[in-house]
Write a protein that holds these residues in place. Structure first.
Motif, PDB file in Angstrom:
ATOM      1  N   ILE A  61      -9.459  27.833 -32.905  1.00 13.06           N
ATOM      2  CA  ILE A  61     -10.692  27.727 -33.561  1.00 13.06           C
ATOM      3  C   ILE A  61     -11.918  28.531 -32.878  1.00 13.06           C
ATOM      4  CG2 ILE A  61     -11.065  25.342 -32.816  1.00 13.06           C
ATOM      5  CD1 ILE A  61     -12.126  26.762 -36.477  1.00 13.06           C
ATOM      6  N   GLU A  62     -12.482  29.131 -33.640  1.00 11.67           N
ATOM      7  CA  GLU A  62     -13.725  29.859 -33.072  1.00 11.67           C
ATOM      8  C   GLU A  62     -14.911  29.363 -33.575  1.00 11.67           C
ATOM      9  OE1 GLU A  62     -14.155  34.291 -31.844  1.00 11.67           O
ATOM     10  OE2 GLU A  62     -15.195  34.006 -33.779  1.00 11.67           O
ATOM     11  N   CYS A  63     -15.877  28.724 -32.906  1.00  9.25           N
ATOM     12  CA  CYS A  63     -17.045  28.254 -33.381  1.00  9.25           C
ATOM     13  C   CYS A  63     -17.852  29.076 -33.871  1.00  9.25           C
ATOM     14  CB  CYS A  63     -17.865  27.440 -32.260  1.00  9.25           C
ATOM     15  SG  CYS A  63     -19.471  26.854 -32.693  1.00  9.25           S
ATOM     16  N   PRO A  64     -18.405  28.982 -35.068  1.00  5.87           N
ATOM     17  CA  PRO A  64     -19.584  29.965 -35.832  1.00  5.87           C
ATOM     18  C   PRO A  64     -20.431  30.231 -35.159  1.00  5.87           C
ATOM     19  CG  PRO A  64     -19.680  27.861 -36.933  1.00  5.87           C
ATOM     20  CD  PRO A  64     -18.522  27.618 -35.826  1.00  5.87           C
ATOM     21  N   LYS A  65     -21.108  29.322 -34.173  1.00  2.61           N
ATOM     22  CA  LYS A  65     -22.354  29.811 -33.684  1.00  2.61           C
ATOM     23  C   LYS A  65     -22.343  30.809 -32.557  1.00  2.61           C
ATOM     24  CE  LYS A  65     -26.853  27.980 -32.531  1.00  2.61           C
ATOM     25  NZ  LYS A  65     -27.806  26.543 -32.450  1.00  2.61           N
ATOM     26  N   HIS A  66     -21.725  30.199 -31.399  1.00  2.00           N
ATOM     27  CA  HIS A  66     -21.705  31.034 -30.271  1.00  2.00           C
ATOM     28  C   HIS A  66     -20.183  31.680 -29.839  1.00  2.00           C
ATOM     29  CE1 HIS A  66     -25.607  28.647 -29.259  1.00  2.00           C
ATOM     30  NE2 HIS A  66     -25.844  29.990 -29.240  1.00  2.00           N
ATOM     31  N   ASN A  67     -19.215  31.567 -30.696  1.00  2.00           N
ATOM     32  CA  ASN A  67     -18.001  31.887 -30.642  1.00  2.00           C
ATOM     33  C   ASN A  67     -17.204  31.345 -29.633  1.00  2.00           C
ATOM     34  OD1 ASN A  67     -19.686  34.453 -31.587  1.00  2.00           O
ATOM     35  ND2 ASN A  67     -17.972  34.757 -32.406  1.00  2.00           N
ATOM     36  N   GLY A  68     -17.548  30.149 -29.166  1.00  2.71           N
ATOM     37  CA  GLY A  68     -16.621  29.408 -28.313  1.00  2.71           C
ATOM     38  C   GLY A  68     -15.481  29.028 -28.679  1.00  2.71           C
ATOM     39  N   ARG A  69     -14.137  29.009 -28.065  1.00  2.25           N
ATOM     40  CA  ARG A  69     -12.942  28.723 -28.673  1.00  2.25           C
ATOM     41  C   ARG A  69     -12.161  27.689 -28.242  1.00  2.25           C
ATOM     42  NH1 ARG A  69     -10.722  34.846 -29.226  1.00  2.25           N
ATOM     43  NH2 ARG A  69     -12.323  35.801 -30.349  1.00  2.25           N
ATOM     44  N   PHE A  70     -11.380  27.015 -28.925  1.00  2.00           N
ATOM     45  CA  PHE A  70     -10.455  25.692 -28.449  1.00  2.00           C
ATOM     46  C   PHE A  70      -9.532  26.021 -28.879  1.00  2.00           C
ATOM     47  CE2 PHE A  70     -14.816  24.398 -29.364  1.00  2.00           C
ATOM     48  CZ  PHE A  70     -15.202  23.571 -28.143  1.00  2.00           C
ATOM     49  N   ASP A  71      -8.284  25.427 -28.264  1.00  3.86           N
ATOM     50  CA  ASP A  71      -6.871  25.406 -28.648  1.00  3.86           C
ATOM     51  C   ASP A  71      -6.744  24.038 -29.544  1.00  3.86           C
ATOM     52  OD1 ASP A  71      -4.123  24.782 -28.803  1.00  3.86           O
ATOM     53  OD2 ASP A  71      -3.700  26.165 -27.396  1.00  3.86           O
ATOM     54  N   ILE A  72      -6.423  24.300 -30.913  1.00  2.00           N
ATOM     55  CA  ILE A  72      -6.221  23.217 -31.721  1.00  2.00           C
ATOM     56  C   ILE A  72      -5.290  22.119 -31.580  1.00  2.00           C
ATOM     57  CG2 ILE A  72      -7.558  24.365 -33.770  1.00  2.00           C
ATOM     58  CD1 ILE A  72      -4.737  24.626 -34.999  1.00  2.00           C
ATOM     59  N   ARG A  73      -4.131  22.662 -30.684  1.00  2.00           N
ATOM     60  CA  ARG A  73      -3.144  21.698 -30.380  1.00  2.00           C
ATOM     61  C   ARG A  73      -3.444  20.770 -29.507  1.00  2.00           C
ATOM     62  NH1 ARG A  73       0.782  26.747 -29.302  1.00  2.00           N
ATOM     63  NH2 ARG A  73      -1.342  27.240 -28.435  1.00  2.00           N
ATOM     64  N   ASP A  74      -4.241  20.841 -28.608  1.00  2.00           N
ATOM     65  CA  ASP A  74      -4.750  19.782 -27.375  1.00  2.00           C
ATOM     66  C   ASP A  74      -6.207  20.004 -27.095  1.00  2.00           C
ATOM     67  OD1 ASP A  74      -5.228  22.225 -26.069  1.00  2.00           O
ATOM     68  OD2 ASP A  74      -3.526  22.347 -24.674  1.00  2.00           O
ATOM     69  N   GLY A  75      -7.038  20.639 -28.095  1.00  2.00           N
ATOM     70  CA  GLY A  75      -8.368  20.587 -27.736  1.00  2.00           C
ATOM     71  C   GLY A  75      -9.007  21.453 -26.818  1.00  2.00           C
ATOM     72  N   ARG A  76      -8.113  21.888 -25.769  1.00  2.00           N
ATOM     73  CA  ARG A  76      -8.557  22.651 -24.499  1.00  2.00           C
ATOM     74  C   ARG A  76      -9.762  23.786 -24.930  1.00  2.00           C
ATOM     75  NH1 ARG A  76      -5.283  27.011 -22.716  1.00  2.00           N
ATOM     76  NH2 ARG A  76      -3.995  25.777 -24.313  1.00  2.00           N
ATOM     77  N   ALA A  77     -10.838  23.729 -24.074  1.00  2.00           N
ATOM     78  CA  ALA A  77     -11.803  24.645 -24.112  1.00  2.00           C
ATOM     79  C   ALA A  77     -11.286  25.962 -23.665  1.00  2.00           C
ATOM     80  CB  ALA A  77     -13.299  24.477 -23.493  1.00  2.00           C
ATOM     81  N   LEU A  78     -11.256  27.194 -24.234  1.00  2.00           N
ATOM     82  CA  LEU A  78     -10.652  28.191 -23.731  1.00  2.00           C
ATOM     83  C   LEU A  78     -11.754  29.361 -23.117  1.00  2.00           C
ATOM     84  CD1 LEU A  78      -8.356  28.635 -26.793  1.00  2.00           C
ATOM     85  CD2 LEU A  78      -7.823  27.904 -24.726  1.00  2.00           C
ATOM     86  N   GLY A  79     -12.916  28.881 -22.771  1.00  2.00           N
ATOM     87  CA  GLY A  79     -13.879  29.827 -21.946  1.00  2.00           C
ATOM     88  C   GLY A  79     -15.286  29.631 -22.363  1.00  2.00           C
ATOM     89  N   ALA A  80     -16.209  30.370 -22.048  1.00  2.00           N
ATOM     90  CA  ALA A  80     -17.560  30.422 -21.991  1.00  2.00           C
ATOM     91  C   ALA A  80     -17.780  30.517 -23.554  1.00  2.00           C
ATOM     92  CB  ALA A  80     -18.500  31.071 -21.107  1.00  2.00           C
ATOM     93  N   PRO A  81     -18.831  29.780 -24.197  1.00  2.00           N
ATOM     94  CA  PRO A  81     -19.931  28.984 -23.793  1.00  2.00           C
ATOM     95  C   PRO A  81     -19.405  27.762 -23.639  1.00  2.00           C
ATOM     96  CG  PRO A  81     -20.404  29.484 -25.783  1.00  2.00           C
ATOM     97  CD  PRO A  81     -19.032  30.398 -25.487  1.00  2.00           C
ATOM     98  N   VAL A  82     -18.157  27.404 -24.230  1.00  2.00           N
ATOM     99  CA  VAL A  82     -17.729  26.005 -24.203  1.00  2.00           C
ATOM    100  C   VAL A  82     -16.751  25.534 -22.752  1.00  2.00           C
ATOM    101  CG1 VAL A  82     -17.160  25.808 -26.773  1.00  2.00           C
ATOM    102  CG2 VAL A  82     -15.392  26.719 -25.550  1.00  2.00           C
TER     103      VAL A  82
END
Length: 102
Positions: A61-82
């Motif tokens: 899932i890519e956040c609509p504001k700053h394009n931060g990304r997370f793996d939806i299977r485990d919630g892992r933050a995949l890099g800046a800015p998250v």
């Protein structure tokens, strides 16, 4: 104590998409990818933006504001800015309904 909560019909969630689900003052994001369902907190950990307006690409899932990304299977933050992971919740399909355990 955890409980299973009905979110809605499985067929109401498009493939590689998500819906927003609010329950008891909390927002969740519920996803359908490759026929499976997943659930995470519904707000980005970076600036508390609703993920329901974001883009789902495979298991990301890519956040609509700053394009931060997370793996939806485990919630892992995949890099800046998250940098803080999303909380995930067990999800299942039963009787054509999607359920999450909270």
């Amino acid at each position: 104590m955890s409980q299973w909560i009905a979110v809605g019909a499985y067929d109401d969630i498009e493939e590689e998409d998500l819906i927003r689900f609010d329950h008891e003052g909390r927002t969740f994001a519920v996803y359908r990818v490759d026929g499976q369902v997943y659930a995470t907190d519904g707000l980005c950990t970076h600036e508390q933006v609703h993920l329901c307006d974001g883009l789902v690409m495979e298991h990301v899932i890519e956040c609509p504001k700053h394009n931060g990304r997370f793996d939806i299977r485990d919630g892992r933050a995949l890099g800046a800015p998250v940098c803080v992971n999303l909380k995930t919740w067990p999800a299942k399909v039963e009787g054509g309904q999607v359920w999450i355990q909270i």
